[in-house]
Write an enzyme that holds these catalytic residues in place. Structure first.
Site, PDB file in Angstrom:
ATOM      1  N   HIS A   1      21.766 -15.442 -42.658  1.00 18.01           N
ATOM      2  CA  HIS A   1      22.425 -14.293 -43.314  1.00 18.01           C
ATOM      3  C   HIS A   1      23.816 -14.645 -43.817  1.00 18.01           C
ATOM      4  CE1 HIS A   1      19.700 -11.186 -41.053  1.00 18.01           C
ATOM      5  NE2 HIS A   1      19.075 -11.816 -42.026  1.00 18.01           N
TER       6      HIS A   1
ATOM      7  N   ASN B   1      16.753 -10.845 -23.945  1.00 15.56           N
ATOM      8  CA  ASN B   1      17.386  -9.710 -24.626  1.00 15.56           C
ATOM      9  C   ASN B   1      17.897  -8.725 -23.583  1.00 15.56           C
ATOM     10  OD1 ASN B   1      18.166  -8.044 -26.696  1.00 15.56           O
ATOM     11  ND2 ASN B   1      16.163  -8.036 -27.720  1.00 15.56           N
TER      12      ASN B   1
ATOM     13  N   CYS C   1      38.914 -18.680 -57.273  1.00 10.59           N
ATOM     14  CA  CYS C   1      37.971 -19.643 -56.676  1.00 10.59           C
ATOM     15  C   CYS C   1      38.621 -21.028 -56.696  1.00 10.59           C
ATOM     16  CB  CYS C   1      36.683 -19.653 -57.505  1.00 10.59           C
ATOM     17  SG  CYS C   1      35.608 -21.062 -57.168  1.00 10.59           S
TER      18      CYS C   1
ATOM     19  N   ASP D   1      29.117 -14.935 -37.618  1.00 12.96           N
ATOM     20  CA  ASP D   1      30.314 -15.486 -36.955  1.00 12.96           C
ATOM     21  C   ASP D   1      30.107 -16.990 -36.757  1.00 12.96           C
ATOM     22  OD1 ASP D   1      28.847 -13.938 -34.150  1.00 12.96           O
ATOM     23  OD2 ASP D   1      29.045 -16.112 -34.320  1.00 12.96           O
TER      24      ASP D   1
HETATM   25  N1  APR Z   1      23.061  -9.859 -24.172  1.00 13.66           N
HETATM   26  C1  APR Z   1      21.866  -9.979 -24.801  1.00 13.66           C
HETATM   27  N2  APR Z   1      21.431  -9.123 -25.762  1.00 13.66           N
HETATM   28  C2  APR Z   1      22.255  -8.104 -26.080  1.00 13.66           C
HETATM   29  C3  APR Z   1      23.508  -7.902 -25.462  1.00 13.66           C
HETATM   30  C4  APR Z   1      23.902  -8.840 -24.472  1.00 13.66           C
HETATM   31  N3  APR Z   1      25.071  -8.740 -23.828  1.00 13.66           N
HETATM   32  N4  APR Z   1      24.077  -6.778 -26.010  1.00 13.66           N
HETATM   33  C5  APR Z   1      23.207  -6.305 -26.920  1.00 13.66           C
HETATM   34  N5  APR Z   1      22.107  -7.095 -26.959  1.00 13.66           N
HETATM   35  C6  APR Z   1      20.928  -6.966 -27.815  1.00 13.66           C
HETATM   36  C7  APR Z   1      20.419  -5.564 -28.005  1.00 13.66           C
HETATM   37  O1  APR Z   1      19.515  -5.231 -26.940  1.00 13.66           O
HETATM   38  C8  APR Z   1      19.690  -5.707 -29.344  1.00 13.66           C
HETATM   39  O2  APR Z   1      18.365  -6.179 -29.143  1.00 13.66           O
HETATM   40  O3  APR Z   1      21.298  -7.413 -29.090  1.00 13.66           O
HETATM   41  C9  APR Z   1      20.490  -6.770 -30.070  1.00 13.66           C
HETATM   42  C10 APR Z   1      21.396  -6.197 -31.127  1.00 13.66           C
HETATM   43  O4  APR Z   1      20.576  -5.671 -32.144  1.00 13.66           O
HETATM   44  P1  APR Z   1      21.234  -5.381 -33.576  1.00 13.66           P
HETATM   45  O5  APR Z   1      22.522  -4.666 -33.371  1.00 13.66           O
HETATM   46  O6  APR Z   1      20.154  -4.771 -34.419  1.00 13.66           O
HETATM   47  O7  APR Z   1      21.608  -6.841 -34.130  1.00 13.66           O
HETATM   48  P2  APR Z   1      20.627  -7.866 -34.820  1.00 13.66           P
HETATM   49  O8  APR Z   1      19.267  -7.828 -34.184  1.00 13.66           O
HETATM   50  O9  APR Z   1      21.324  -9.175 -34.863  1.00 13.66           O
HETATM   51  O10 APR Z   1      20.525  -7.291 -36.336  1.00 13.66           O
HETATM   52  C11 APR Z   1      19.781  -8.078 -37.248  1.00 13.66           C
HETATM   53  O11 APR Z   1      20.465  -6.616 -39.034  1.00 13.66           O
HETATM   54  O12 APR Z   1      22.143  -5.368 -39.949  1.00 13.66           O
HETATM   55  C12 APR Z   1      21.443  -6.546 -40.081  1.00 13.66           C
HETATM   56  O13 APR Z   1      22.258  -8.510 -41.040  1.00 13.66           O
HETATM   57  C13 APR Z   1      22.380  -7.704 -39.913  1.00 13.66           C
HETATM   58  O14 APR Z   1      21.935  -9.827 -38.875  1.00 13.66           O
HETATM   59  C14 APR Z   1      21.858  -8.423 -38.675  1.00 13.66           C
HETATM   60  C15 APR Z   1      20.412  -7.962 -38.604  1.00 13.66           C
END
Ligand code: APR
Length: 237
Positions: free
Chosen positions: A112, A204, A139, A97
């Site tokens: 990414h 986190n 394109c 985003d």
């Molecule tokens: N504030 C802080 N952390 C949060 C909140 C919040 N309000 N809500 C959720 N989280 C945390 C969760 O605890 C978790 O650690 O955000 C994290 C989300 O984890 P994922 O859904 O796995 O997202 P991400 O870590 O960005 O995934 C990494 O995986 O699927 C691929 O390319 C995709 O970039 C992505 C990568």
């Protein structure tokens, strides 16, 4: 944070958790994106080859959705830090985003890719893109109808790795915000930074998979933890 060598160079890794409170679904929380879609169908080159329409619709929906969202207090705090920090600072985001940009971040790399770019598989040009790709538009650079989302899929090589590894080598402080630590190479950055002498901090909602590699972890929502941490770091300049 305890006392250490003076903090001059900061590397910040962000994940979906930094955008969660802006209303953008994370991937692995309950009801998250990967519970509604099979990764192999919508986030791999094979899935795109097998059913391009399914993949284009998936990314058209997400590209449209992010344009209805706004940056939150965490994005804005990181924008303030970027503007005020006198040393080196790099925000490496796994997110596709544009909320970090809209929150004021400048020293930012999308490892990414980005929802708001279209990548031509014919001439390799990336073009700013806010509309759908499902109709296979031409394109803008080469007129070929070969555009795909400029998002790094599983099995593809993340962007900017040389710059990221260079910044990790110089980091005095590595901060991981809102990422589960489930996907490499991002999940390994904390180990590299720590091995190279950086202090490591996790902000986190729940501890990520790399929790044991952080000198310090603070658990809670990003909109609370990130502004507080930014004020602390700016006060320590
Ligand atoms: N504030 C802080 N952390 C949060 C909140 C919040 N309000 N809500 C959720 N989280 C945390 C969760 O605890 C978790 O650690 O955000 C994290 C989300 O984890 P994922 O859904 O796995 O997202 P991400 O870590 O960005 O995934 C990494 O995986 O699927 C691929 O390319 C995709 O970039 C992505 C990568």
């Amino acid at each position: 944070m305890g006392d250490m060598r003076p903090i001059r160079n900061i590397v910040i890794l962000t994940g979906a958790g930094v955008s969660a409170e802006s209303g953008i679904d994370t991937f692995r929380s309950a009801g998250g994106l990967w519970e509604q879609h099979r990764v192999e169908d919508v986030a791999t080159p094979e899935g795109f080859a097998r059913d391009p329409e399914l993949v284009l619709r998936f990314y058209d929906m997400r590209r449209a959705a992010i344009q209805t969202k706004a940056p939150n207090a965490a994005h804005e705090a990181l924008g303030r830090l970027d503007a005020a920090w006198p040393g080196e600072l790099l925000i490496v985001t796994q997110n596709v985003d544009d909320l970090h940009e809209r929150g004021g971040a400048r020293r930012l790399l999308h490892m990414h890719g980005e929802h708001l770019l279209a990548w031509c598989t014919s001439c390799d040009m990336r073009s700013p893109w806010t509309g759908p790709l499902i109709e296979r538009p031409a394109c803008p650079a080469c007129d070929t109808r070969a555009l795909r989302p400029d998002v790094v899929w599983f099995g593809e090589v993340p962007y900017h790795m040389d710059a990221i590894n260079g910044a990790l080598r110089e980091a005095d402080l590595f901060v991981s915000i809102g990422t589960s630590g489930a996907v490499y190479p991002a999940a390994g950055f904390v180990r590299s930074a720590r091995a190279l002498g950086a202090r490591t901090l996790e902000l986190n909602l729940e501890a990520g998979k790399g929790a044991s590699w952080f000198h310090e972890s603070r658990l809670g929502p990003a909109t609370e933890l990130v502004p507080a941490w930014v004020e602390e770091v700016l006060a320590s300049r």
